[in-house]
Design a protein around this motif. Structure first.
Motif, mmCIF file in Angstrom:
data_model
loop_
_atom_site.group_PDB
_atom_site.id
_atom_site.type_symbol
_atom_site.label_atom_id
_atom_site.label_comp_id
_atom_site.label_asym_id
_atom_site.label_seq_id
_atom_site.Cartn_x
_atom_site.Cartn_y
_atom_site.Cartn_z
ATOM 1 N N LYS A 126 -18.038 43.636 14.668
ATOM 2 C CA LYS A 126 -18.417 44.605 15.370
ATOM 3 C C LYS A 126 -18.614 45.811 14.326
ATOM 4 O O LYS A 126 -20.128 46.106 14.274
ATOM 5 N N ALA A 127 -17.556 45.948 13.000
ATOM 6 C CA ALA A 127 -18.554 46.731 12.142
ATOM 7 C C ALA A 127 -19.724 47.051 11.028
ATOM 8 O O ALA A 127 -20.282 47.192 10.628
ATOM 9 N N ARG A 128 -20.259 45.824 11.195
ATOM 10 C CA ARG A 128 -20.789 44.690 9.839
ATOM 11 C C ARG A 128 -22.002 44.678 10.003
ATOM 12 O O ARG A 128 -23.248 44.584 9.340
ATOM 13 N N VAL A 129 -21.685 44.551 11.536
ATOM 14 C CA VAL A 129 -23.082 43.224 12.540
ATOM 15 C C VAL A 129 -24.457 44.114 12.460
ATOM 16 O O VAL A 129 -24.926 44.059 12.328
ATOM 17 N N THR A 130 -23.419 45.506 12.941
ATOM 18 C CA THR A 130 -25.383 46.899 12.929
ATOM 19 C C THR A 130 -26.129 47.040 11.656
ATOM 20 O O THR A 130 -27.254 47.832 11.012
ATOM 21 N N ARG A 131 -25.363 46.131 10.826
ATOM 22 C CA ARG A 131 -26.082 46.658 9.073
ATOM 23 C C ARG A 131 -26.818 45.818 8.791
ATOM 24 O O ARG A 131 -27.410 45.021 7.764
ATOM 25 N N LEU A 132 -26.731 44.400 9.374
ATOM 26 C CA LEU A 132 -27.618 43.314 9.542
ATOM 27 C C LEU A 132 -29.025 43.364 10.124
ATOM 28 O O LEU A 132 -29.112 43.574 11.068
ATOM 29 N N ASN A 133 -30.133 42.893 9.638
ATOM 30 C CA ASN A 133 -31.344 42.945 10.282
ATOM 31 C C ASN A 133 -31.437 41.751 10.948
ATOM 32 O O ASN A 133 -32.052 40.455 10.619
ATOM 33 N N ILE A 134 -30.957 41.160 12.410
ATOM 34 C CA ILE A 134 -31.692 40.664 13.003
ATOM 35 C C ILE A 134 -32.364 40.275 14.370
ATOM 36 O O ILE A 134 -32.453 41.806 13.969
ATOM 37 N N SER A 135 -33.722 39.514 14.258
ATOM 38 C CA SER A 135 -34.594 39.050 14.038
ATOM 39 C C SER A 135 -34.878 39.371 15.922
ATOM 40 O O SER A 135 -34.750 38.708 16.866
ATOM 41 N N MET A 136 -33.323 37.912 15.960
ATOM 42 C CA MET A 136 -33.139 37.036 17.584
ATOM 43 C C MET A 136 -31.728 36.673 17.180
ATOM 44 O O MET A 136 -31.365 36.452 15.829
ATOM 45 N N ILE A 137 -31.091 36.274 18.887
ATOM 46 C CA ILE A 137 -30.232 35.768 18.997
ATOM 47 C C ILE A 137 -30.138 34.812 19.441
ATOM 48 O O ILE A 137 -30.702 34.197 20.223
ATOM 49 N N ALA A 138 -29.829 33.170 18.369
ATOM 50 C CA ALA A 138 -29.737 31.757 19.826
ATOM 51 C C ALA A 138 -28.293 31.247 20.051
ATOM 52 O O ALA A 138 -27.006 31.301 19.902
#
Length: 335
Positions: A126-138
């Motif tokens: 959770k601490a790192r995920v906000t730094r990721l450029n996530i375009s979609m979640i499957a």
């Protein structure tokens, strides 16, 4: 280049096919139009392509929530074989290994990251995920939200919270097995509108569905194993039954082995690899085995008890004949 031309170009480049299977293109175009999508395709209908192709057409990374380590490993290996950057964060990895993968994701070097629903709740992630450029979640095998979320895997019910934390990126959920009640539960838990559902017929014209009433079930199952060439799966309700049937068939000259959650990781992986490579004819397993595994040449699926639901049966039986060739799905029952 229009969207249809682009996605067919991606399909040809990475999968070597010129045309999509039924409904795949509709699902992909729905995703690329910016719609959250709940896709229902029969087992063998090519669900993974429905999120992998649009992810390759979009900027950023696709985060894939998947239920089983074996399933994650299989899909990651298949993507890497196509020179697509994919990683999985799974149990058994050290903190430094996980951090290394997440750093690659943050640097834009990973297109697909596979995680379990439990991983979404970890503080490190959770601490790192906000730094990721996530375009979609499957959310793969989305029926697990209802099937497992209310008892032994409650993190499935927290996926919606995770989506809210990320300001609700685009979602595609996929399943081959869902009752109307389960469908509604998936929509509720993932905050999707009913219009998100895209579905097809579950008919599989290359499968022969049979039910055999038999007083001597062991003899009937043995006969079916001997008469059917190629590899297969025999489904049982309990771990003990998996072991019993594997031992019985092995003793009768059928190259069989049990597979269930109570076996060691190494033994399960060894059994799985032998079955995938056709060194092993038959796996005697509980219902989770085979979920999402793209083994195209399974020639028969046997059930020694009645499945709990018709939807579960069609999912399990549908693991046969994914190559489009003839395959047998047979239930053995008695009073």
């Amino acid at each position: 280049m229009d969207k249809r031309t682009e996605i067919r170009s991606i399909l040809t480049r990475y999968w070597g096919h010129s045309n999509f299977r039924p409904l795949q293109e509709d699902i992909i175009l729905s995703v690329l139009s910016g719609n959250d999508t709940l896709a229902l395709l029969p087992t063998g209908g090519g669900k993974s392509v429905c999120f992998q192709v649009p992810a390759l057409a979009k900027e950023g990374m696709c985060l894939v929530v998947s239920p089983l380590i074996a399933l994650m490993k299989d899909q990651v290996e298949r993507l890497r074989s196509k020179d697509i950057q994919a990683h999985a964060v799974i149990s058994g990895m050290s903190r430094s290994e996980i951090e290394s993968v997440l750093e690659k994701c943050a640097a834009g070097l990973v297109k697909f990251l596979y995680v379990s629903p439990e991983r979404l709740s970890s503080e490190l992630f959770k601490a790192r995920v906000t730094r990721l450029n996530i375009s979609m979640i499957a959310v793969d095998e989305a029926h697990c939200i209802s099937q497992w979320g209310y008892d032994f895997r409650p993190d499935y019910l927290r996926i919606g919270e995770f989506l809210n934390m990320l300001s609700c990126p685009q979602v595609i959920a996929l399943t081959a097995s869902a009752t109307p009640e389960v469908l509604l539960d998936i929509l509720k838990q993932l905050n999707l509108a009913e219009e998100a559902i895209v579905r097809s017929s579950f008919a599989r014209h290359n499968l022969a569905y049979q039910v055999q009433r038999c007083e001597n079930k062991t003899a009937a199952v043995l006969r079916a194993c001997r008469q059917t060439a190629g590899s297969g799966i025999l489904y049982c309700h309990t771990r003990g039954e998996c072991v019993w049937w594997a031992n019985y068939l092995l003793g009768m000259g059928i190259n069989a082995a049990p597979y269930h959650a109570g076996l060691s990781h190494d033994l399960k992986m060894a059994t799985f690899q032998k079955w995938i490579s056709n060194e092993l004819k038959l796996v005697c397993a509980t219902s989770a085995f085979g979920m999402g595994i793209d083994k195209p040449d399974v020639r028969f699926v046997l059930h020694v008890q009645m499945p709990l639901q018709p939807e579960a049966y069609f999912q399990e039986a549908g693991r046969a004949g994914r190559d489009g060739n003839y395959a047998l799905a047979k239930i053995f029952w008695n009073e």
